[in-house]
Design a protein around this motif. Structure first.
Motif, mmCIF file in Angstrom:
data_model
loop_
_atom_site.group_PDB
_atom_site.id
_atom_site.type_symbol
_atom_site.label_atom_id
_atom_site.label_comp_id
_atom_site.label_asym_id
_atom_site.label_seq_id
_atom_site.Cartn_x
_atom_site.Cartn_y
_atom_site.Cartn_z
ATOM 1 N N HIS A 34 0.798 -1.223 0.000
ATOM 2 C CA HIS A 34 0.000 0.000 0.000
ATOM 3 C C HIS A 34 0.836 1.282 0.000
ATOM 4 C CE1 HIS A 34 -3.640 -2.349 0.727
ATOM 5 N NE2 HIS A 34 -3.021 -2.964 1.727
ATOM 6 N N GLY A 35 2.126 1.153 0.342
ATOM 7 C CA GLY A 35 2.953 2.337 0.554
ATOM 8 C C GLY A 35 2.931 2.702 2.024
ATOM 9 N N TYR A 36 4.088 3.144 2.530
ATOM 10 C CA TYR A 36 4.169 3.457 3.953
ATOM 11 C C TYR A 36 3.210 4.579 4.337
ATOM 12 C CZ TYR A 36 5.948 5.254 8.355
ATOM 13 O OH TYR A 36 6.032 5.701 9.648
ATOM 14 N N ASP A 37 3.193 5.655 3.572
ATOM 15 C CA ASP A 37 2.360 6.806 3.906
ATOM 16 C C ASP A 37 0.877 6.445 3.943
ATOM 17 O OD1 ASP A 37 4.539 8.453 4.147
ATOM 18 O OD2 ASP A 37 4.435 9.200 2.089
ATOM 19 N N ALA A 38 0.458 5.565 3.034
ATOM 20 C CA ALA A 38 -0.959 5.222 2.920
ATOM 21 C C ALA A 38 -1.398 4.146 3.903
ATOM 22 C CB ALA A 38 -1.270 4.764 1.487
ATOM 23 N N THR A 39 -0.459 3.571 4.630
ATOM 24 C CA THR A 39 -0.789 2.499 5.576
ATOM 25 C C THR A 39 -1.062 3.077 6.951
ATOM 26 O OG1 THR A 39 0.609 0.920 4.382
ATOM 27 C CG2 THR A 39 0.019 0.370 6.645
ATOM 28 N N SER A 40 -2.238 2.815 7.466
ATOM 29 C CA SER A 40 -2.598 3.265 8.812
ATOM 30 C C SER A 40 -2.361 2.146 9.815
ATOM 31 C CB SER A 40 -4.064 3.674 8.855
ATOM 32 O OG SER A 40 -4.893 2.531 8.662
ATOM 33 N N MET A 41 -2.354 2.502 11.081
ATOM 34 C CA MET A 41 -2.246 1.478 12.120
ATOM 35 C C MET A 41 -3.453 0.548 12.079
ATOM 36 S SD MET A 41 0.630 1.718 13.712
ATOM 37 C CE MET A 41 0.673 1.242 15.451
ATOM 38 N N GLY A 42 -4.598 1.083 11.678
ATOM 39 C CA GLY A 42 -5.777 0.237 11.533
ATOM 40 C C GLY A 42 -5.585 -0.814 10.453
ATOM 41 N N THR A 43 -4.968 -0.416 9.323
ATOM 42 C CA THR A 43 -4.692 -1.377 8.256
ATOM 43 C C THR A 43 -3.736 -2.452 8.730
ATOM 44 O OG1 THR A 43 -4.995 0.355 6.584
ATOM 45 C CG2 THR A 43 -3.821 -1.627 5.895
ATOM 46 N N LEU A 44 -2.718 -2.046 9.475
ATOM 47 C CA LEU A 44 -1.778 -3.028 10.019
ATOM 48 C C LEU A 44 -2.482 -3.988 10.964
ATOM 49 C CD1 LEU A 44 1.331 -0.772 10.764
ATOM 50 C CD2 LEU A 44 1.134 -2.510 8.982
ATOM 51 N N ALA A 45 -3.336 -3.449 11.823
ATOM 52 C CA ALA A 45 -4.058 -4.297 12.774
ATOM 53 C C ALA A 45 -4.940 -5.296 12.040
ATOM 54 C CB ALA A 45 -4.895 -3.429 13.708
ATOM 55 N N ASP A 46 -5.613 -4.852 10.980
ATOM 56 C CA ASP A 46 -6.462 -5.755 10.198
ATOM 57 C C ASP A 46 -5.645 -6.901 9.617
ATOM 58 O OD1 ASP A 46 -8.679 -4.229 10.726
ATOM 59 O OD2 ASP A 46 -8.643 -3.149 8.817
ATOM 60 N N ASN A 47 -4.478 -6.592 9.081
ATOM 61 C CA ASN A 47 -3.650 -7.630 8.479
ATOM 62 C C ASN A 47 -3.041 -8.567 9.519
ATOM 63 O OD1 ASN A 47 -2.954 -7.267 5.300
ATOM 64 N ND2 ASN A 47 -3.528 -5.305 6.211
ATOM 65 N N LEU A 48 -2.886 -8.061 10.739
ATOM 66 C CA LEU A 48 -2.382 -8.901 11.821
ATOM 67 C C LEU A 48 -3.488 -9.718 12.478
ATOM 68 C CD1 LEU A 48 0.036 -6.293 13.410
ATOM 69 C CD2 LEU A 48 0.741 -8.514 12.495
#
Length: 202
Positions: A34-48
């Motif tokens: 997604h790109g670092y700038d476009a990645t939110s902590m919420g997106t990371l949490a979803d993928n985890l």
């Protein structure tokens, strides 16, 4: 391998199902997608597969993840300059060692190097990483000049152009090399060295 935080012996910090290394690995995949700038902590949490609030049990910030991920690429690249094989022998021998070793780092840590190569320099963490990368690049450029001066490489080709073409060849691996593809890492390494050096030898 660097970890996100120090852990007592025998203990793992964070929620069940994830340790620091797995969180970092998944985060790098998401950053690259997604790109670092476009990645939110919420997106990371979803993928985890955890809640947004739970991710802070694993890591204090997105920037901390980026910093650790970039270290995974930069530390082994920087270490090449300290290897005796990079400091002894002819410039041509040292150049070949550094080129081969750089290719190995890229193949072994492809997701992390991919992230490094895609940095835009939008944050202080990124700018520091880019400066470290430029220092690595300068060492390789110095070896090209040294090999030309000692007569090992052709002197009629501009060393800056030669260095950029070498970087372009090596860095392109992140776009097409696949561990499950038809070429082994050794074949990729040997082919790249033959292409980059054979036409340059004096």
């Amino acid at each position: 391998m660097p970890t996100i935080a120090s852990k007592p012996s025998g203990a793992k910090r964070g929620r069940p199902g994830h340790d620091q290394d797995s969180v970092l690995s998944i985060a790098v995949q998401v950053f690259n997608k997604h790109g670092y700038d476009a990645t939110s902590m919420g997106t990371l949490a979803d993928n985890l597969g955890i809640s947004k609030s739970a991710i802070y049990h694993h890591v204090p910030s997105k920037g901390d993840l980026l910093d650790k991920a970039l270290d995974e690429a930069l530390i082994p690249l920087e270490a090449l300059g300290e290897d005796p094989r990079a400091t002894m022998g002819t410039a041509a021998e040292r150049l070949e060692f550094v080129l081969r070793s750089t290719i190995r780092v890229l193949v072994e840590r492809q997701p992390y190097v991919t992230l490094l190569l895609r940095l835009r320099g939008n944050t202080e963490i990124e700018r520091r990483a880019l400066e470290r990368r430029r220092a690595v690049d300068r060492r390789l450029a110095d070896l090209v000049v040294g090999a030309q001066q000692e007569g090992s490489l052709r002197a009629d080709i501009d060393p800056r152009t030669t260095t950029r073409l070498m970087f372009g060849t090596i860095n392109s691996l992140v776009e097409w090399y696949r561990p499950d593809g038809p070429s082994t890492p050794q074949q990729v390494e040997d082919n790249a060295i033959a292409m980059m050096l054979d036409g340059l030898r004096a």
